[in-house]
Write a protein that holds these residues in place. Structure first.
Motif, PDB file in Angstrom:
ATOM      1  N   ALA A   1       0.834  -1.199   0.000  1.00  0.00           N
ATOM      2  CA  ALA A   1       0.000   0.000   0.000  1.00  0.00           C
ATOM      3  C   ALA A   1       0.875   1.257   0.000  1.00  0.00           C
ATOM      4  O   ALA A   1       1.615   1.512   0.945  1.00  0.00           O
ATOM      5  CB  ALA A   1      -0.913  -0.006   1.214  1.00  0.00           C
ATOM      6  N   ILE A   2       0.781   2.026  -1.078  1.00  0.00           N
ATOM      7  CA  ILE A   2       1.587   3.240  -1.254  1.00  0.00           C
ATOM      8  C   ILE A   2       0.716   4.272  -1.969  1.00  0.00           C
ATOM      9  O   ILE A   2      -0.170   3.919  -2.743  1.00  0.00           O
ATOM     10  CB  ILE A   2       2.854   2.935  -2.093  1.00  0.00           C
ATOM     11  CG1 ILE A   2       3.770   1.966  -1.336  1.00  0.00           C
ATOM     12  CG2 ILE A   2       3.622   4.203  -2.431  1.00  0.00           C
ATOM     13  CD1 ILE A   2       5.007   1.524  -2.117  1.00  0.00           C
ATOM     14  N   TYR A   3       0.980   5.544  -1.736  1.00  0.00           N
ATOM     15  CA  TYR A   3       0.257   6.588  -2.467  1.00  0.00           C
ATOM     16  C   TYR A   3       0.620   6.506  -3.953  1.00  0.00           C
ATOM     17  O   TYR A   3       1.751   6.203  -4.320  1.00  0.00           O
ATOM     18  CB  TYR A   3       0.634   7.974  -1.954  1.00  0.00           C
ATOM     19  CG  TYR A   3       0.197   8.286  -0.545  1.00  0.00           C
ATOM     20  CD1 TYR A   3      -0.558   7.393   0.207  1.00  0.00           C
ATOM     21  CD2 TYR A   3       0.547   9.497   0.044  1.00  0.00           C
ATOM     22  CE1 TYR A   3      -0.951   7.687   1.499  1.00  0.00           C
ATOM     23  CE2 TYR A   3       0.158   9.806   1.343  1.00  0.00           C
ATOM     24  CZ  TYR A   3      -0.585   8.900   2.071  1.00  0.00           C
ATOM     25  OH  TYR A   3      -0.976   9.208   3.349  1.00  0.00           O
ATOM     26  N   SER A   4      -0.345   6.850  -4.791  1.00  0.00           N
ATOM     27  CA  SER A   4      -0.162   6.764  -6.240  1.00  0.00           C
ATOM     28  C   SER A   4       1.115   7.453  -6.712  1.00  0.00           C
ATOM     29  O   SER A   4       1.906   6.878  -7.462  1.00  0.00           O
ATOM     30  CB  SER A   4      -1.371   7.385  -6.950  1.00  0.00           C
ATOM     31  OG  SER A   4      -1.141   7.495  -8.335  1.00  0.00           O
TER      32      SER A   4
ATOM     33  N   ASP B   1      -0.935   6.523 -12.459  1.00  0.00           N
ATOM     34  CA  ASP B   1      -0.897   5.098 -12.116  1.00  0.00           C
ATOM     35  C   ASP B   1      -1.608   4.223 -13.144  1.00  0.00           C
ATOM     36  O   ASP B   1      -1.125   3.138 -13.479  1.00  0.00           O
ATOM     37  CB  ASP B   1      -1.466   4.859 -10.715  1.00  0.00           C
ATOM     38  CG  ASP B   1      -2.855   5.423 -10.523  1.00  0.00           C
ATOM     39  OD1 ASP B   1      -3.833   4.718 -10.834  1.00  0.00           O
ATOM     40  OD2 ASP B   1      -2.968   6.569 -10.059  1.00  0.00           O
ATOM     41  N   ILE B   2      -2.759   4.659 -13.667  1.00  0.00           N
ATOM     42  CA  ILE B   2      -3.440   3.832 -14.673  1.00  0.00           C
ATOM     43  C   ILE B   2      -2.527   3.628 -15.870  1.00  0.00           C
ATOM     44  O   ILE B   2      -2.327   2.497 -16.345  1.00  0.00           O
ATOM     45  CB  ILE B   2      -4.766   4.479 -15.126  1.00  0.00           C
ATOM     46  CG1 ILE B   2      -5.750   4.586 -13.954  1.00  0.00           C
ATOM     47  CG2 ILE B   2      -5.402   3.656 -16.250  1.00  0.00           C
ATOM     48  CD1 ILE B   2      -7.049   5.280 -14.311  1.00  0.00           C
ATOM     49  N   ASN B   3      -1.951   4.727 -16.363  1.00  0.00           N
ATOM     50  CA  ASN B   3      -1.066   4.647 -17.531  1.00  0.00           C
ATOM     51  C   ASN B   3       0.125   3.738 -17.278  1.00  0.00           C
ATOM     52  O   ASN B   3       0.512   2.935 -18.138  1.00  0.00           O
ATOM     53  CB  ASN B   3      -0.541   6.049 -17.892  1.00  0.00           C
ATOM     54  CG  ASN B   3      -1.566   7.142 -17.676  1.00  0.00           C
ATOM     55  OD1 ASN B   3      -1.985   7.374 -16.546  1.00  0.00           O
ATOM     56  ND2 ASN B   3      -1.982   7.790 -18.726  1.00  0.00           N
ATOM     57  N   MET B   4       0.722   3.864 -16.079  1.00  0.00           N
ATOM     58  CA  MET B   4       1.890   3.037 -15.749  1.00  0.00           C
ATOM     59  C   MET B   4       1.547   1.559 -15.764  1.00  0.00           C
ATOM     60  O   MET B   4       2.208   0.753 -16.425  1.00  0.00           O
ATOM     61  CB  MET B   4       2.425   3.410 -14.357  1.00  0.00           C
ATOM     62  CG  MET B   4       3.182   4.701 -14.289  1.00  0.00           C
ATOM     63  SD  MET B   4       4.110   4.843 -12.732  1.00  0.00           S
ATOM     64  CE  MET B   4       2.857   4.532 -11.502  1.00  0.00           C
ATOM     65  N   PHE B   5       0.511   1.204 -15.027  1.00  0.00           N
ATOM     66  CA  PHE B   5       0.210  -0.219 -14.855  1.00  0.00           C
ATOM     67  C   PHE B   5      -0.315  -0.860 -16.150  1.00  0.00           C
ATOM     68  O   PHE B   5      -0.083  -2.052 -16.381  1.00  0.00           O
ATOM     69  CB  PHE B   5      -0.785  -0.411 -13.716  1.00  0.00           C
ATOM     70  CG  PHE B   5      -0.186  -0.184 -12.358  1.00  0.00           C
ATOM     71  CD1 PHE B   5       0.805  -1.014 -11.864  1.00  0.00           C
ATOM     72  CD2 PHE B   5      -0.602   0.875 -11.561  1.00  0.00           C
ATOM     73  CE1 PHE B   5       1.372  -0.811 -10.621  1.00  0.00           C
ATOM     74  CE2 PHE B   5      -0.051   1.092 -10.307  1.00  0.00           C
ATOM     75  CZ  PHE B   5       0.941   0.246  -9.836  1.00  0.00           C
TER      76      PHE B   5
ATOM     77  N   ILE C   1      -5.342  -2.193  -7.296  1.00  0.00           N
ATOM     78  CA  ILE C   1      -6.611  -1.620  -6.843  1.00  0.00           C
ATOM     79  C   ILE C   1      -6.340  -0.169  -6.477  1.00  0.00           C
ATOM     80  O   ILE C   1      -5.612   0.121  -5.532  1.00  0.00           O
ATOM     81  CB  ILE C   1      -7.182  -2.379  -5.627  1.00  0.00           C
ATOM     82  CG1 ILE C   1      -7.367  -3.858  -5.971  1.00  0.00           C
ATOM     83  CG2 ILE C   1      -8.498  -1.757  -5.176  1.00  0.00           C
ATOM     84  CD1 ILE C   1      -7.802  -4.723  -4.794  1.00  0.00           C
ATOM     85  N   ARG C   2      -6.903   0.761  -7.245  1.00  0.00           N
ATOM     86  CA  ARG C   2      -6.640   2.195  -7.044  1.00  0.00           C
ATOM     87  C   ARG C   2      -7.888   2.887  -6.500  1.00  0.00           C
ATOM     88  O   ARG C   2      -9.018   2.581  -6.901  1.00  0.00           O
ATOM     89  CB  ARG C   2      -6.191   2.852  -8.353  1.00  0.00           C
ATOM     90  CG  ARG C   2      -7.300   3.082  -9.346  1.00  0.00           C
ATOM     91  CD  ARG C   2      -6.842   3.668 -10.674  1.00  0.00           C
ATOM     92  NE  ARG C   2      -6.193   4.950 -10.582  1.00  0.00           N
ATOM     93  CZ  ARG C   2      -6.813   6.122 -10.730  1.00  0.00           C
ATOM     94  NH1 ARG C   2      -8.127   6.174 -10.919  1.00  0.00           N
ATOM     95  NH2 ARG C   2      -6.133   7.246 -10.674  1.00  0.00           N
TER      96      ARG C   2
ATOM     97  N   TYR D   1      -4.591  10.740 -16.280  1.00  0.00           N
ATOM     98  CA  TYR D   1      -4.074  11.322 -17.514  1.00  0.00           C
ATOM     99  C   TYR D   1      -4.651  10.572 -18.715  1.00  0.00           C
ATOM    100  O   TYR D   1      -4.684   9.347 -18.742  1.00  0.00           O
ATOM    101  CB  TYR D   1      -2.554  11.251 -17.502  1.00  0.00           C
ATOM    102  CG  TYR D   1      -1.875  11.948 -18.651  1.00  0.00           C
ATOM    103  CD1 TYR D   1      -2.255  13.231 -19.030  1.00  0.00           C
ATOM    104  CD2 TYR D   1      -0.831  11.347 -19.335  1.00  0.00           C
ATOM    105  CE1 TYR D   1      -1.612  13.882 -20.076  1.00  0.00           C
ATOM    106  CE2 TYR D   1      -0.169  11.981 -20.373  1.00  0.00           C
ATOM    107  CZ  TYR D   1      -0.573  13.260 -20.748  1.00  0.00           C
ATOM    108  OH  TYR D   1       0.068  13.898 -21.786  1.00  0.00           O
ATOM    109  N   GLU D   2      -5.094  11.326 -19.713  1.00  0.00           N
ATOM    110  CA  GLU D   2      -5.829  10.746 -20.843  1.00  0.00           C
ATOM    111  C   GLU D   2      -5.001   9.720 -21.626  1.00  0.00           C
ATOM    112  O   GLU D   2      -5.475   8.611 -21.905  1.00  0.00           O
ATOM    113  CB  GLU D   2      -6.280  11.864 -21.789  1.00  0.00           C
ATOM    114  CG  GLU D   2      -6.982  11.356 -23.042  1.00  0.00           C
ATOM    115  CD  GLU D   2      -7.431  12.479 -23.960  1.00  0.00           C
ATOM    116  OE1 GLU D   2      -7.663  12.196 -25.154  1.00  0.00           O
ATOM    117  OE2 GLU D   2      -7.547  13.627 -23.496  1.00  0.00           O
TER     118      GLU D   2
END
Length: 610
Positions: A372-375, A418-422, A456-457, A547-548
């Motif tokens: 568990a870490i901040y985004s 985070d979405i883009n990274m993962f 899980i974000r 981010y888009e």
């Protein structure tokens, strides 16, 4: 150069200023929130640096930068200090765009020593001062810099601000080394006796040599000077970080020394405000509070609370569950878990890359790690997430707290990548609960998920809830209709479900109503829904607070392209990576993700407007 006059009158004047600064810090952070305890702890240290050095010709860098409020007050920003952390006001960290006294951006730990070394190399006629905490100096990035600097950079001064705290209490061997042994009475006594004997000439050269070797051996055992001197630094310390006279005299000496110089300063986090001294972790970073009582207004049950309490329930029945944190156990909701399962709660300190690989080691050994870490801080572990977890397809559970727009901590802390990274990493599945109840269901689902890494974000703050009869139980790879309509299809992931539901009635009045769908499964997508439902609608919108490019909407577009489905998608997301500081509510409105501006953005997309 004229020698500074350090007399009683001068020190008394600075001490009066110290109290005024502390009063201002408490007054403004009680209204605006912010990092109070760290700044209370560096008042005298910052005053001394400003007094001794020729700033901004000399360059001062703060590692992390959350302790730069005092510096802002002393470098021409006092009149605007009441705007701290508000939209358009002073920023929460150091930022060159705010002032020429801020030479390098700050926000994440571990950058100041490397940047300082480069700046010192490029500016040989200036002194470069780096203030770094005892938690940050144990960060891998910092240790790399310390090793590289060595004896090569003569105009660099490193000041270790040792308060035995990061966000939570420091952990690890280095912390214990600094915290417990550095002030040994035995060492200090021997050192004093040796120096006194030598200086008075009471012993011969042979005994003198023996005594010096004894002193060296004891110092090697007890003090961080052993580390700094072996790496090529001149060592000064340990200095009382609240004694202005001692600080100023030490800095004057350091300024004239050929470096690099390492100064060990001992401070107390929260100094001068009893409530912060007694509860350092609470006042590290705090929301607006009552300065008389220290009480913060309760905002209700948060996503972090739900995650933490759910994991405790699961861990009571499953001894393979481990929780891993990087210096923010309580911030990520793991306080109760740590209290109940101390041996299964691992706080690695400010070392996110290590936390990920450590979790990979647990997973490959048959355990069930939740990291568990901040985004914003997951960005610091990109290589480990790809190489150590992704390529081996290990079942590590990544709990991404503070996802999306965070708010007052500004551009260095927004959780928008985070979405883009993962989604670009091999084997990762990505989930974004749209309600608190759904988060609880996801954590429960994740305990037996062994097919690879699972993300899980969720956002900062109070959890959004729907009538339980509206939302069906979570199922990976499946979206759920919240409201049935025609013509328009609204696909919302994570926190954006609440935003679209909040404007539902206004959309209806404008003839823009439609089907609203909770899309908590970003990867895998709900392919059945896409194949069976998309063709029924004239306009399809995706909503995300990230981010888009490379996000949720882009993932759907990529899938449609692969399947050669000619369907147009309107992506509602963030098109900027530099989201400034301000309240989350205001920023969501400013970036057209909330309320009237979100309605206008939907209308504009339908009408072909930008």
């Amino acid at each position: 150069m004229e020698k500074m006059r350090v007399d009683k009158e001068y020190i008394n004047k600075l001490q009066k200023e110290s109290q005024e600064i502390r009063d201002t810090l408490i007054e403004i952070t009680s209204k605006n929130g912010g990092h109070l305890a760290p700044n209370l702890g560096v008042v005298e240290l910052t005053q001394s640096i400003v007094e001794v050095f020729d700033l901004p010709k000399d360059k001062l860098l703060f590692d992390v930068g959350h302790q730069s409020y005092v510096y802002k007050l002393l470098t021409g920003r006092k009149e605007k200090f009441n705007t701290l952390r508000t939209k358009g006001g002073l920023g929460p960290f150091s930022d060159p765009k705010e002032s020429n006294f801020d030479f390098f951006i700050a926000g994440h730990a571990g950058s100041a020593l490397s940047a300082g070394a480069g700046i010192a190399k490029a500016n040989p006629n200036s002194k470069v001062i780096v203030v770094i905490g005892d938690a940050s100096i144990a960060n891998g990035h910092s240790l790399e810099a310390l090793n590289n600097i060595g004896e090569n950079i003569k105009n660099l001064i490193v000041i270790l601000n040792d308060n035995e705290m990061s966000i939570g209490k420091n952990v690890g061997s280095l912390s214990k080394f600094f915290g417990k042994l550095m002030l040994s009475n035995a060492y200090m006594s021997i050192r004093k006796d040796v120096r006194s004997a030598i200086s008075k000439g009471k012993v011969g050269n042979q005994v003198k040599s023996v005594l010096e070797r004894i002193e060296h051996s004891v110092k090697q055992f007890f003090l961080p000077s052993s580390i700094s001197e072996m790496l090529g630094y001149q060592f000064l310390g340990v200095i009382d970080g609240h004694n202005l006279e001692e600080l100023i005299r030490t800095l004057i000496v350091a300024k004239e020394m050929e470096g690099p110089v390492f100064i060990h300063v001992k401070t107390e986090k929260g100094k001068g405000y009893q409530l912060a001294e007694e509860n350092k972790e609470k006042f590290h970073g705090i929301s607006p509070f009552n300065p008389e009582t220290g009480e913060v207004e309760s905002g209700g049950k948060t996503y972090s609370n739900i995650f933490g309490s759910t994991l405790v329930k699961l861990a009571e029945k499953d001894e393979d569950i481990f929780a891993v944190s990087a210096a923010m156990v309580k911030g990520t909701g793991l306080g109760e878990f740590q209290n109940k399962f101390e041996n299964r709660c691992v706080d690695v300190g400010i070392a996110e890359g290590h936390a990920v690989t450590f979790s990979a080691g647990l997973a490959i050994s048959g355990k069930k790690p939740y990291i568990a870490i901040y985004s914003t801080f997951f960005q610091r572990a990109l290589d480990q997430m790809i190489h150590d977890v992704g390529l081996q397809n290990l079942p590590v559970r990544f709990v991404v707290d503070r996802a999306g727009i965070v708010g007052e901590d500004g551009k260095t802390h927004q959780g928008i990548h985070d979405i883009n990274m993962f989604l670009t990493m091999p084997n990762y599945k990505v989930l974004a609960p749209t309600t608190g109840k759904e988060l609880e269901q996801m954590i429960d689902f994740s305990k037996n998920y062994e097919k690879g890494p699972l993300v899980i974000r969720f956002p900062r703050g109070k959890a959004f809830e729907l009538d339980e009869n509206i939302l069906e139980p979570f199922e990976i790879g499946r979206w759920r209709e919240i409201k049935k309509g025609k013509k328009n299809l609204y696909l919302a992931t994570g926190a954006m479900l609440k935003e679209i539901l909040d404007i539902e009635k206004e959309l209806f009045k404008k003839g823009l109503d439609g089907t609203i769908v909770s899309c908590s499964s970003i990867r895998p997508l709900d392919e059945n829904f896409i194949f069976n439902e998309f063709s029924k609608y004239e306009n399809i919108f995706t909503f995300e607070d990230g981010y888009e490019r490379g996000g949720f909407g882009d993932e759907i577009l990529r899938f449609l392209n692969e399947k050669k489905m000619e369907i147009n998608i309107n992506i509602i997301a963030l098109d900027s990576v530099a989201i400034p500081h301000g309240s989350r509510n205001i920023l969501l409105e400013d970036y057209c993700l909330r309320g009237k501006k979100l309605i206008e953005r939907i209308e504009g997309s339908i009408n072909g407007e930008k």
